[in-house]
Motif scaffolding. Structure first.
Motif, PDB file in Angstrom:
ATOM      1  N   GLU A 158       0.505   0.408  10.930  1.00 25.28           N
ATOM      2  CA  GLU A 158       1.265  -0.678  10.280  1.00 25.28           C
ATOM      3  C   GLU A 158       2.026  -0.199   9.049  1.00 25.28           C
ATOM      4  OE1 GLU A 158       1.138  -4.003  11.403  1.00 25.28           O
ATOM      5  OE2 GLU A 158       0.028  -3.179  13.107  1.00 25.28           O
ATOM      6  N   TYR A 159       1.948   1.101   8.764  1.00 21.16           N
ATOM      7  CA  TYR A 159       2.527   1.606   7.503  1.00 21.16           C
ATOM      8  C   TYR A 159       4.006   1.253   7.354  1.00 21.16           C
ATOM      9  CZ  TYR A 159       5.389   5.292   9.503  1.00 21.16           C
ATOM     10  OH  TYR A 159       6.382   5.956  10.172  1.00 21.16           O
ATOM     11  N   ASP A 160       4.704   1.146   8.497  1.00 21.98           N
ATOM     12  CA  ASP A 160       6.161   0.945   8.399  1.00 21.98           C
ATOM     13  C   ASP A 160       6.568  -0.508   8.109  1.00 21.98           C
ATOM     14  OD1 ASP A 160       5.513   0.001  10.849  1.00 21.98           O
ATOM     15  OD2 ASP A 160       7.050   1.102  11.959  1.00 21.98           O
ATOM     16  N   LYS A 161       5.582  -1.362   7.841  1.00 22.46           N
ATOM     17  CA  LYS A 161       5.894  -2.742   7.430  1.00 22.46           C
ATOM     18  C   LYS A 161       5.933  -2.839   5.898  1.00 22.46           C
ATOM     19  CE  LYS A 161       4.634  -4.795  11.651  1.00 22.46           C
ATOM     20  NZ  LYS A 161       3.806  -3.802  12.283  1.00 22.46           N
ATOM     21  N   TYR A 162       5.685  -1.718   5.238  1.00 21.24           N
ATOM     22  CA  TYR A 162       5.572  -1.719   3.771  1.00 21.24           C
ATOM     23  C   TYR A 162       6.839  -1.163   3.107  1.00 21.24           C
ATOM     24  CZ  TYR A 162       0.766  -3.174   4.188  1.00 21.24           C
ATOM     25  OH  TYR A 162      -0.361  -3.916   4.456  1.00 21.24           O
ATOM     26  N   ASP A 163       7.033  -1.500   1.824  1.00 21.93           N
ATOM     27  CA  ASP A 163       8.221  -1.032   1.105  1.00 21.93           C
ATOM     28  C   ASP A 163       8.081   0.428   0.675  1.00 21.93           C
ATOM     29  OD1 ASP A 163       9.434  -3.624   1.107  1.00 21.93           O
ATOM     30  OD2 ASP A 163       7.992  -4.215  -0.438  1.00 21.93           O
ATOM     31  N   TYR A 164       6.864   0.782   0.249  1.00 25.28           N
ATOM     32  CA  TYR A 164       6.615   2.148  -0.248  1.00 25.28           C
ATOM     33  C   TYR A 164       5.399   2.736   0.475  1.00 25.28           C
ATOM     34  CZ  TYR A 164       9.394   0.808  -4.391  1.00 25.28           C
ATOM     35  OH  TYR A 164      10.380   0.386  -5.248  1.00 25.28           O
ATOM     36  N   VAL A 165       5.410   4.084   0.595  1.00 28.42           N
ATOM     37  CA  VAL A 165       4.248   4.775   1.177  1.00 28.42           C
ATOM     38  C   VAL A 165       3.764   5.824   0.183  1.00 28.42           C
ATOM     39  CG1 VAL A 165       3.397   6.192   3.076  1.00 28.42           C
ATOM     40  CG2 VAL A 165       5.113   4.440   3.525  1.00 28.42           C
ATOM     41  N   LEU A 166       2.456   5.842  -0.025  1.00 28.00           N
ATOM     42  CA  LEU A 166       1.887   6.786  -0.983  1.00 28.00           C
ATOM     43  C   LEU A 166       0.823   7.627  -0.277  1.00 28.00           C
ATOM     44  CD1 LEU A 166       1.049   5.379  -4.488  1.00 28.00           C
ATOM     45  CD2 LEU A 166       0.189   7.535  -3.646  1.00 28.00           C
ATOM     46  N   ILE A 167       1.101   8.908  -0.127  1.00 30.89           N
ATOM     47  CA  ILE A 167       0.110   9.798   0.507  1.00 30.89           C
ATOM     48  C   ILE A 167      -0.861  10.245  -0.590  1.00 30.89           C
ATOM     49  CG2 ILE A 167      -0.247  11.947   1.806  1.00 30.89           C
ATOM     50  CD1 ILE A 167       2.687  11.601   2.844  1.00 30.89           C
ATOM     51  N   ASN A 168      -2.105   9.779  -0.508  1.00 29.64           N
ATOM     52  CA  ASN A 168      -3.065  10.066  -1.580  1.00 29.64           C
ATOM     53  C   ASN A 168      -3.737  11.416  -1.361  1.00 29.64           C
ATOM     54  OD1 ASN A 168      -4.811   9.943  -3.732  1.00 29.64           O
ATOM     55  ND2 ASN A 168      -6.219   8.504  -2.766  1.00 29.64           N
ATOM     56  N   ASP A 169      -3.010  12.483  -1.740  1.00 28.92           N
ATOM     57  CA  ASP A 169      -3.587  13.825  -1.645  1.00 28.92           C
ATOM     58  C   ASP A 169      -4.230  14.181  -2.987  1.00 28.92           C
ATOM     59  OD1 ASP A 169      -1.068  13.927  -2.850  1.00 28.92           O
ATOM     60  OD2 ASP A 169      -0.144  15.027  -1.226  1.00 28.92           O
ATOM     61  N   HIS A 170      -3.382  14.514  -3.991  1.00 21.78           N
ATOM     62  CA  HIS A 170      -3.935  14.819  -5.330  1.00 21.78           C
ATOM     63  C   HIS A 170      -3.976  13.531  -6.133  1.00 21.78           C
ATOM     64  CE1 HIS A 170      -3.546  18.963  -4.268  1.00 21.78           C
ATOM     65  NE2 HIS A 170      -2.302  18.729  -3.901  1.00 21.78           N
ATOM     66  N   LEU A 171      -5.142  13.233  -6.645  1.00 20.70           N
ATOM     67  CA  LEU A 171      -5.334  11.941  -7.309  1.00 20.70           C
ATOM     68  C   LEU A 171      -4.377  11.738  -8.485  1.00 20.70           C
ATOM     69  CD1 LEU A 171      -6.894   9.326  -7.337  1.00 20.70           C
ATOM     70  CD2 LEU A 171      -8.625  10.422  -8.739  1.00 20.70           C
ATOM     71  N   GLU A 172      -4.265  12.756  -9.346  1.00 21.43           N
ATOM     72  CA  GLU A 172      -3.407  12.594 -10.539  1.00 21.43           C
ATOM     73  C   GLU A 172      -1.963  12.298 -10.138  1.00 21.43           C
ATOM     74  OE1 GLU A 172      -4.476  12.196 -13.540  1.00 21.43           O
ATOM     75  OE2 GLU A 172      -6.491  12.489 -12.739  1.00 21.43           O
ATOM     76  N   LYS A 173      -1.490  13.028  -9.131  1.00 19.18           N
ATOM     77  CA  LYS A 173      -0.104  12.820  -8.669  1.00 19.18           C
ATOM     78  C   LYS A 173       0.057  11.423  -8.091  1.00 19.18           C
ATOM     79  CE  LYS A 173       1.417  17.330  -7.191  1.00 19.18           C
ATOM     80  NZ  LYS A 173       1.513  18.085  -5.952  1.00 19.18           N
ATOM     81  N   SER A 174      -0.948  10.978  -7.355  1.00 19.97           N
ATOM     82  CA  SER A 174      -0.879   9.647  -6.731  1.00 19.97           C
ATOM     83  C   SER A 174      -0.827   8.560  -7.801  1.00 19.97           C
ATOM     84  CB  SER A 174      -2.074   9.403  -5.820  1.00 19.97           C
ATOM     85  OG  SER A 174      -2.085  10.359  -4.796  1.00 19.97           O
ATOM     86  N   ILE A 175      -1.606   8.737  -8.867  1.00 20.91           N
ATOM     87  CA  ILE A 175      -1.601   7.746  -9.959  1.00 20.91           C
ATOM     88  C   ILE A 175      -0.196   7.700 -10.574  1.00 20.91           C
ATOM     89  CG2 ILE A 175      -2.558   7.167 -12.237  1.00 20.91           C
ATOM     90  CD1 ILE A 175      -5.166   8.631 -11.264  1.00 20.91           C
TER      91      ILE A 175
END
Ligand code: ADP
Ligand code: 5GP
Length: 233
Positions: A158-175
């Motif tokens: 369902e990811y393509d129903k969203y406005d943004y996608v965040l790949i949570n690899d490195h926590l600091e970068k994801s924040i």
């Protein structure tokens, strides 16, 4: 001047790191409040009633549904969850923006009624990492882990129903990425000329738009589909 609150929806397969990211962003960004959902599931680990969730009986949950108290509600992993309308009202009167941590069904319901809501889908780097994070969290039974992994396969599509996608690899970068999305949406709402620094934030967030992330998500989807294929052999 009062303005409608920005509503940020954050969804992810269980174990992707959504709660971790949500907690961090709430500490980092002022005037952003969390909508505490109601749930019929049992309290887990160090959770406290009224902090992560309001833990209620099925009877009370059904009464709230009947009384129209929910903006959306859904059955997730075998329990009921719902977003109370009052959080949106309260955010409106206090001048805060609202953050909802809800599943894909709830996100679809909100998007239907509140088309301007901003949605972010968090994905794990791959299926193995998701499984490891679920186990390492140490809060779910084996049966629960298996159910969440099965649900993840369906949810991630369902990811393509969203406005943004965040790949949570490195926590600091994801924040940092999540912060960029929130700040960028606030800047866009202001509709004024941006400083160079502000324009850089908007540009950083734009890179996380669905259209710019589709290619990067393909191997992640493949890791979930491959697992399903091997389970069927
Ligand atoms: P969710 O809310 O999506 O179910 P959690 O926030 O509880 O997931 O995260 C699941 C586990 O993964 C937790 O133990 C958390 O500390 C860990 N985790 C979250 N993000 C990362 C990351 N980027 N790298 C490594 N571990 C992470
Ligand atoms: P958990 O039980 O692991 O905290 O959450 C399970 C799932 O329920 C997560 O995907 C979470 O986003 C979702 N969820 C939490 N609150 C709500 C809610 O109010 N509505 C909906 N639809 N889903 C919710």
């Amino acid at each position: 001047m009062t303005q409608n609150p920005l509503v940020f929806i954050i969804s992810a397969p269980s174990g992707s790191g959504k709660s971790t990211l949500t907690n961090e962003i709430l500490k980092l960004v002022p005037n952003l409040v969390f909508s505490i959902s109601y749930t019929t599931r049992a309290l887990r680990g160090s959770e406290q009633n009224g902090k992560q969730y309001y833990f209620v009986s099925m009877e009370n949950f059904e009464r709230m549904v009947r009384d129209g108290e929910f903006l959306e509600h859904a059955n997730v992993h075998g329990s009921c969850y719902g977003t109370a309308r009052r959080f949106l009202r309260e955010a409106g009167t206090s001048g805060n923006d609202l953050l909802l941590d809800i599943d894909v069904q709830g996100a679809a319901q909100i998007k239907k009624n509140l088309t301007e809501a901003i949605s972010v889908f968090v994905v794990p780097p791959d299926r193995k990492t998701l499984e490891w994070r679920l186990r390492n969290r140490g809060e779910n039974s084996e049966r629960d882990i298996q159910r969440r992994l099965q649900d993840a396969k369906r949810e991630i599509e369902e990811y393509d129903k969203y406005d943004y996608v965040l790949i949570n690899d490195h926590l600091e970068k994801s924040i940092e990425r999540l912060e960029a999305i929130v700040l960028s949406e606030r800047l866009r709402r202001e509709k004024r000329t941006l400083s160079q620094e502000e324009a850089a934030i908007v540009e950083r967030a734009e890179r996380l738009r669905l259209t710019n992330l589709k290619e990067k998500v393909q191997p992640i989807l493949a890791s979930f589909r491959a697992d399903l294929a091997s389970a069927q052999l």
